[in-house]
Design a protein around this motif. Structure first.
Motif, mmCIF file in Angstrom:
data_model
loop_
_atom_site.group_PDB
_atom_site.id
_atom_site.type_symbol
_atom_site.label_atom_id
_atom_site.label_comp_id
_atom_site.label_asym_id
_atom_site.label_seq_id
_atom_site.Cartn_x
_atom_site.Cartn_y
_atom_site.Cartn_z
ATOM 1 N N THR A 140 -6.243 6.587 -9.196
ATOM 2 C CA THR A 140 -6.437 6.349 -10.630
ATOM 3 C C THR A 140 -5.608 5.175 -11.152
ATOM 4 O O THR A 140 -5.638 4.889 -12.342
ATOM 5 C CB THR A 140 -6.129 7.619 -11.447
ATOM 6 O OG1 THR A 140 -4.781 8.017 -11.191
ATOM 7 C CG2 THR A 140 -7.084 8.748 -11.090
ATOM 8 N N SER A 141 -4.896 4.472 -10.271
ATOM 9 C CA SER A 141 -4.146 3.276 -10.665
ATOM 10 C C SER A 141 -5.121 2.162 -11.031
ATOM 11 O O SER A 141 -6.273 2.164 -10.575
ATOM 12 C CB SER A 141 -3.263 2.793 -9.507
ATOM 13 O OG SER A 141 -2.272 3.725 -9.204
ATOM 14 N N PHE A 170 4.430 10.280 -6.560
ATOM 15 C CA PHE A 170 3.248 9.423 -6.468
ATOM 16 C C PHE A 170 2.320 10.006 -5.416
ATOM 17 O O PHE A 170 2.665 10.057 -4.239
ATOM 18 C CB PHE A 170 3.642 7.987 -6.099
ATOM 19 C CG PHE A 170 2.523 7.001 -6.259
ATOM 20 C CD1 PHE A 170 2.169 6.522 -7.502
ATOM 21 C CD2 PHE A 170 1.808 6.556 -5.159
ATOM 22 C CE1 PHE A 170 1.134 5.611 -7.660
ATOM 23 C CE2 PHE A 170 0.768 5.651 -5.298
ATOM 24 C CZ PHE A 170 0.431 5.177 -6.554
ATOM 25 N N SER A 172 -1.561 -0.222 -6.106
ATOM 26 C CA SER A 172 -0.204 -0.025 -6.607
ATOM 27 C C SER A 172 0.784 -0.732 -5.685
ATOM 28 O O SER A 172 0.540 -0.877 -4.489
ATOM 29 C CB SER A 172 0.118 1.472 -6.670
ATOM 30 O OG SER A 172 1.407 1.680 -7.203
ATOM 31 N N ASP A 202 -3.896 10.913 -5.541
ATOM 32 C CA ASP A 202 -4.660 10.870 -6.793
ATOM 33 C C ASP A 202 -4.103 9.815 -7.744
ATOM 34 O O ASP A 202 -4.867 9.151 -8.461
ATOM 35 C CB ASP A 202 -4.661 12.245 -7.471
ATOM 36 C CG ASP A 202 -5.445 13.273 -6.672
ATOM 37 O OD1 ASP A 202 -6.444 12.909 -6.015
ATOM 38 O OD2 ASP A 202 -5.053 14.460 -6.696
ATOM 39 N N ASP A 203 -2.778 9.654 -7.754
ATOM 40 C CA ASP A 203 -2.184 8.595 -8.584
ATOM 41 C C ASP A 203 -2.660 7.221 -8.119
ATOM 42 O O ASP A 203 -2.970 6.359 -8.937
ATOM 43 C CB ASP A 203 -0.653 8.660 -8.525
ATOM 44 C CG ASP A 203 -0.086 9.906 -9.173
ATOM 45 O OD1 ASP A 203 -0.661 10.399 -10.163
ATOM 46 O OD2 ASP A 203 0.946 10.415 -8.667
#
Length: 158
Positions: A20-21, A13, A26, A16-17
């Motif tokens: 873009t969540s 994770f 998150s 960037d993850d």
């Protein structure tokens, strides 16, 4: 408001993850260290800010910032036998593991590498560089936060 450093392996994770969540938010789960759990359960508060750190990679570095968006919540992955974070000793009625929602704030123009942090005289007292420290969640002092955020906004030597 307090400041924290959260470590994440970018292959699992990344910043960037998080960016873009859905809603750039998150749930931070899978913490299985009691001291880190205690920070989550007892100290993290909505509005606290996070240095997002990529660990276990070619160049470990602080790569951006995030914010705590919720109080501690039960980490249900502890009860899922299919999860790599399953804990057979966890009890639904007395949960031992918790997580929080975090939200994306920024990605640094330039990552601030662990190597650079270790060489910077202003960052020598950081929990991150303390001998034997491997906690995935750790406190950050106000002046350390300011210094790393400033460094992330500009180029610095590797």
């Amino acid at each position: 408001m307090k400041y924290w450093l959260f470590k994440s392996e970018p292959d699992d994770f990344s910043i960037d993850d998080l960016a873009t969540s859905a809603n750039q938010t998150s749930f931070w789960f899978g913490i299985r260290n009691y001291q880190a759990r205690n920070f989550i359960r007892d100290e993290l508060q909505p509005g606290d800010q996070i240095l997002f750190y990529h660990s276990s990679c070619a160049v470990p570095a602080v790569v951006g910032t995030a914010v705590i968006k919720s109080t501690a919540q039960v980490d249900n992955t502890a009860f899922d036998p299919q999860s790599p974070y399953f804990d057979a000793k966890s009890d639904l009625h007395k949960p031992r593991w918790f997580g929080v929602d975090i939200g994306f704030l920024s990605k640094f123009a330039q990552p601030v590498s662990l190597r650079f942090i270790k060489q910077d005289p202003q960052l020598q007292q950081m929990y991150l560089v303390a001998k034997g420290n491997r906690l995935s969640i750790q406190p950050v002092a106000d002046d350390e936060w300011q210094r790393i955020v400033a460094l992330g906004a500009k180029q610095q030597p590797a």
